[in-house]
Motif scaffolding. Structure first.
Motif, PDB file in Angstrom:
ATOM      1  N   ILE A 178      -0.938  35.163 -54.739  1.00  0.00           N
ATOM      2  CA  ILE A 178      -0.925  33.712 -54.531  1.00  0.00           C
ATOM      3  C   ILE A 178      -1.951  33.397 -53.449  1.00  0.00           C
ATOM      4  CG2 ILE A 178       0.497  31.696 -54.040  1.00  0.00           C
ATOM      5  CD1 ILE A 178       2.969  33.460 -54.563  1.00  0.00           C
ATOM      6  N   LYS A 179      -2.874  32.516 -53.718  1.00  0.00           N
ATOM      7  CA  LYS A 179      -3.972  32.247 -52.792  1.00  0.00           C
ATOM      8  C   LYS A 179      -3.529  31.421 -51.585  1.00  0.00           C
ATOM      9  CE  LYS A 179      -7.908  32.566 -55.951  1.00  0.00           C
ATOM     10  NZ  LYS A 179      -9.090  31.859 -56.497  1.00  0.00           N
ATOM     11  N   THR A 180      -4.063  31.789 -50.434  1.00  0.00           N
ATOM     12  CA  THR A 180      -3.882  30.978 -49.224  1.00  0.00           C
ATOM     13  C   THR A 180      -5.069  30.024 -49.127  1.00  0.00           C
ATOM     14  OG1 THR A 180      -5.069  32.592 -47.868  1.00  0.00           O
ATOM     15  CG2 THR A 180      -2.681  32.866 -48.052  1.00  0.00           C
ATOM     16  N   SER A 181      -5.058  29.163 -48.140  1.00  0.00           N
ATOM     17  CA  SER A 181      -6.178  28.238 -47.974  1.00  0.00           C
ATOM     18  C   SER A 181      -7.379  28.972 -47.390  1.00  0.00           C
ATOM     19  CB  SER A 181      -5.789  27.077 -47.050  1.00  0.00           C
ATOM     20  OG  SER A 181      -5.909  27.460 -45.698  1.00  0.00           O
ATOM     21  N   GLN A 182      -8.560  28.425 -47.636  1.00  0.00           N
ATOM     22  CA  GLN A 182      -9.780  29.051 -47.116  1.00  0.00           C
ATOM     23  C   GLN A 182      -9.919  28.844 -45.611  1.00  0.00           C
ATOM     24  OE1 GLN A 182      -9.564  26.376 -49.094  1.00  0.00           O
ATOM     25  NE2 GLN A 182     -11.435  25.115 -49.069  1.00  0.00           N
ATOM     26  N   TYR A 183      -9.037  28.047 -45.016  1.00  0.00           N
ATOM     27  CA  TYR A 183      -9.112  27.774 -43.580  1.00  0.00           C
ATOM     28  C   TYR A 183      -8.256  28.738 -42.760  1.00  0.00           C
ATOM     29  CZ  TYR A 183     -10.949  23.514 -45.622  1.00  0.00           C
ATOM     30  OH  TYR A 183     -11.685  22.626 -46.368  1.00  0.00           O
ATOM     31  N   SER A 184      -7.465  29.562 -43.435  1.00  0.00           N
ATOM     32  CA  SER A 184      -6.624  30.529 -42.726  1.00  0.00           C
ATOM     33  C   SER A 184      -7.308  31.891 -42.708  1.00  0.00           C
ATOM     34  CB  SER A 184      -5.245  30.643 -43.391  1.00  0.00           C
ATOM     35  OG  SER A 184      -5.352  31.240 -44.664  1.00  0.00           O
ATOM     36  N   TYR A 185      -7.222  32.546 -41.580  1.00  0.00           N
ATOM     37  CA  TYR A 185      -7.843  33.861 -41.402  1.00  0.00           C
ATOM     38  C   TYR A 185      -6.776  34.841 -40.932  1.00  0.00           C
ATOM     39  CZ  TYR A 185     -12.339  31.496 -41.761  1.00  0.00           C
ATOM     40  OH  TYR A 185     -13.409  30.773 -42.224  1.00  0.00           O
ATOM     41  N   GLY A 186      -6.939  36.065 -41.323  1.00  0.00           N
ATOM     42  CA  GLY A 186      -5.999  37.083 -40.866  1.00  0.00           C
ATOM     43  C   GLY A 186      -4.862  37.315 -41.835  1.00  0.00           C
ATOM     44  N   PHE A 187      -4.387  38.566 -41.867  1.00  0.00           N
ATOM     45  CA  PHE A 187      -3.227  38.969 -42.664  1.00  0.00           C
ATOM     46  C   PHE A 187      -3.455  38.769 -44.157  1.00  0.00           C
ATOM     47  CE2 PHE A 187      -1.821  36.986 -38.643  1.00  0.00           C
ATOM     48  CZ  PHE A 187      -1.475  38.154 -37.967  1.00  0.00           C
ATOM     49  N   LYS A 188      -4.726  38.851 -44.541  1.00  0.00           N
ATOM     50  CA  LYS A 188      -5.073  38.699 -45.951  1.00  0.00           C
ATOM     51  C   LYS A 188      -5.737  39.977 -46.438  1.00  0.00           C
ATOM     52  CE  LYS A 188      -7.043  34.583 -46.732  1.00  0.00           C
ATOM     53  NZ  LYS A 188      -7.889  33.384 -46.518  1.00  0.00           N
ATOM     54  N   ARG A 189      -5.552  40.272 -47.709  1.00  0.00           N
ATOM     55  CA  ARG A 189      -6.208  41.431 -48.304  1.00  0.00           C
ATOM     56  C   ARG A 189      -7.622  41.010 -48.665  1.00  0.00           C
ATOM     57  NH1 ARG A 189      -3.025  44.686 -52.820  1.00  0.00           N
ATOM     58  NH2 ARG A 189      -3.292  42.712 -53.910  1.00  0.00           N
ATOM     59  N   ASP A 190      -8.515  41.150 -47.685  1.00  0.00           N
ATOM     60  CA  ASP A 190      -9.871  40.622 -47.809  1.00  0.00           C
ATOM     61  C   ASP A 190     -10.842  41.719 -48.231  1.00  0.00           C
ATOM     62  OD1 ASP A 190     -12.189  39.072 -47.542  1.00  0.00           O
ATOM     63  OD2 ASP A 190     -11.294  37.958 -45.876  1.00  0.00           O
ATOM     64  N   ILE A 191     -11.744  41.376 -49.133  1.00  0.00           N
ATOM     65  CA  ILE A 191     -12.738  42.348 -49.575  1.00  0.00           C
ATOM     66  C   ILE A 191     -13.848  42.510 -48.538  1.00  0.00           C
ATOM     67  CG2 ILE A 191     -12.307  41.939 -52.017  1.00  0.00           C
ATOM     68  CD1 ILE A 191     -14.822  40.186 -52.079  1.00  0.00           C
ATOM     69  N   ARG A 192     -13.939  41.569 -47.584  1.00  0.00           N
ATOM     70  CA  ARG A 192     -14.968  41.668 -46.557  1.00  0.00           C
ATOM     71  C   ARG A 192     -14.603  42.735 -45.535  1.00  0.00           C
ATOM     72  NH1 ARG A 192     -15.122  35.533 -44.573  1.00  0.00           N
ATOM     73  NH2 ARG A 192     -12.903  36.037 -44.445  1.00  0.00           N
ATOM     74  N   LYS A 193     -15.615  43.438 -45.064  1.00  0.00           N
ATOM     75  CA  LYS A 193     -15.394  44.432 -44.026  1.00  0.00           C
ATOM     76  C   LYS A 193     -15.452  43.749 -42.668  1.00  0.00           C
ATOM     77  CE  LYS A 193     -17.300  48.353 -46.591  1.00  0.00           C
ATOM     78  NZ  LYS A 193     -18.319  49.438 -46.607  1.00  0.00           N
ATOM     79  N   GLY A 194     -14.787  44.355 -41.695  1.00  0.00           N
ATOM     80  CA  GLY A 194     -14.819  43.796 -40.359  1.00  0.00           C
ATOM     81  C   GLY A 194     -13.550  43.045 -40.018  1.00  0.00           C
ATOM     82  N   SER A 195     -13.528  42.523 -38.810  1.00  0.00           N
ATOM     83  CA  SER A 195     -12.336  41.859 -38.295  1.00  0.00           C
ATOM     84  C   SER A 195     -12.275  40.389 -38.691  1.00  0.00           C
ATOM     85  CB  SER A 195     -12.309  41.983 -36.768  1.00  0.00           C
ATOM     86  OG  SER A 195     -11.311  41.155 -36.218  1.00  0.00           O
TER      87      SER A 195
END
Length: 385
Positions: free
Chosen positions: A84-101
């Motif tokens: 289930i997608k979160t908003s693009q304005y929230s950061y953190g605690f997401k399974r992100d394909i981007r590397k880094g913090s």
């Protein structure tokens, strides 16, 4: 009554088709009795509560889930919530394909703006009630029975518990409407908005405009069931030390906190000097975090370790052996044992005694060597010959 209120949504999201308790038991591959206990509303023993001290002196309650509950929460997170997608304005605690913090990605959004406003949501997780969690599951197509069972897995005492595997991502989902309402207001005014858990950050180049938004943001936050912590409201200008989520912003550049880098350096020295490499994984994590902010920081740490390996510490055989057996990074060359003559051409005895005493005092200071029992230190009686 239909088994699914919205079967199309469930299938389109690739969610497991759950209609009853038996379906859930099969999916999580645990015994029926155990799943019944885990999904029973506020069943005793599912959590181990404890408290940690906050910076302001107050205590924060942490609910640590039992191993069985943690397994089922992890299953719920991986198989349902992450889809289930979160908003693009929230950061953190997401399974992100981007590397880094994600902290860095969030801070980067604000690095080119002159003024920054930081707000904090008070009692973030306890403010998210059972009903909000229930409708996360209900709105993706699950019937009332399954939605209740999944909610029971994720909440305790009708609140989202801090410490549960599912809580951070659920909080992001619950805050979708909050994010879109705030972003809609800010986007019309060319104000950048981001949220990392309970930290709301706003930035722009218009000082007065940024100051004026507080009232409306407060209204939206309270309308969504949250409350601002006024004690943590911070307004930063170009004259201030600007920091977002622990990342320093200076002239459009991101810097890691000096305290973190100082601590990393101290931990590296401690490991090499004492031969205690128990913190290797933790140190690598800190280094990776700083390296995501400041490129080549890892290489700087490697250079520092090389200098340590060539210092007078290589006069101690145990230090050399421990270093070569527990390298933090594989690319580090071996430490080579040396003699006093490699460092000192005259007064070798005096130099050796000085190095011995310095090292002994360091180990005593760090609690490695007992003052009353100097024999605890190995290979240091006449260590250089």
């Amino acid at each position: 009554m239909n088994k699914y209120s919205n079967k199309i949504v469930i299938e389109s999201l690739g969610l497991p088709m759950l209609t009853c308790f038996d379906d859930l038991v099969k999916e999580v591959s645990l015994s029926e009795k155990l799943v019944y206990w885990l999904t029973k509303r506020d069943a005793e023993g599912r959590y181990n509560p404890f408290f940690i001290k906050k910076k302001d002196g107050n205590k924060r309650k942490i609910n640590s889930p039992s191993l069985a509950l943690k397994i089922v929460q992890r299953w719920t997170l991986e198989n349902i919530l992450y889809k289930i997608k979160t908003s693009q304005y929230s950061y953190g605690f997401k399974r992100d394909i981007r590397k880094g913090s994600p902290l860095v990605y969030c801070a980067e959004k604000h690095k080119n703006n002159l003024y920054i406003l930081k707000l904090d949501l008070k009692n973030f997780y306890p403010s998210i009630k059972r009903e909000s969690v229930y409708y996360i599951f209900k709105n993706v197509g699950y019937n009332a029975d399954i939605s209740n069972l999944l909610t029971n897995i994720c909440v305790v005492n009708d609140e989202l518990p801090q410490g549960a595997v599912t809580s951070p991502y659920l909080a992001n989902l619950v805050c979708r409407k909050l994010d879109f309402r705030i972003a809609g207001y800010c986007n019309k005014r060319n104000i950048v908005y981001t949220r990392y858990a309970d930290d709301l950050t706003f930035s722009c180049d218009d000082r007065e405009l940024l100051r004026k938004i507080y009232g409306m943001i407060k209204k939206i936050v309270e309308d969504e069931g949250f409350c601002l912590n006024q004690r943590k409201t911070v307004f930063m200008t170009p004259k201030n030390h600007k920091e977002v989520l622990g990342v320093t912003i200076n002239d459009g550049l991101l810097k890691a906190p000096k305290e973190v880098k100082k601590d990393i350096r101290a931990m590296l020295h401690y490991e090499v000097a004492t031969g205690d490499y128990a913190m290797n994984d933790e140190i690598r994590g800190y280094v990776a975090y700083v390296d995501s902010i400041e490129k080549n920081y890892k290489n700087k740490c490697i250079s520092y370790l090389k200098r340590l390996s060539e210092s007078t510490l290589c006069l101690f055989p145990d230090v050399v052996k421990a270093y070569n057996s527990n390298k933090i990074y594989k690319e580090l060359p071996d430490m080579k044992e040396k003699q006093v003559a490699d460092f000192c051409e005259e007064d070798e005895d005096e130099f050796a005694n000085m190095i011995y005493q310095e090292h002994e005092q360091y180990l005593i200071l760090k609690g490695i060597l007992n003052k009353t029992n100097e024999e605890d230190i190995t290979d240091l009686q006449n260590p250089f010959w």
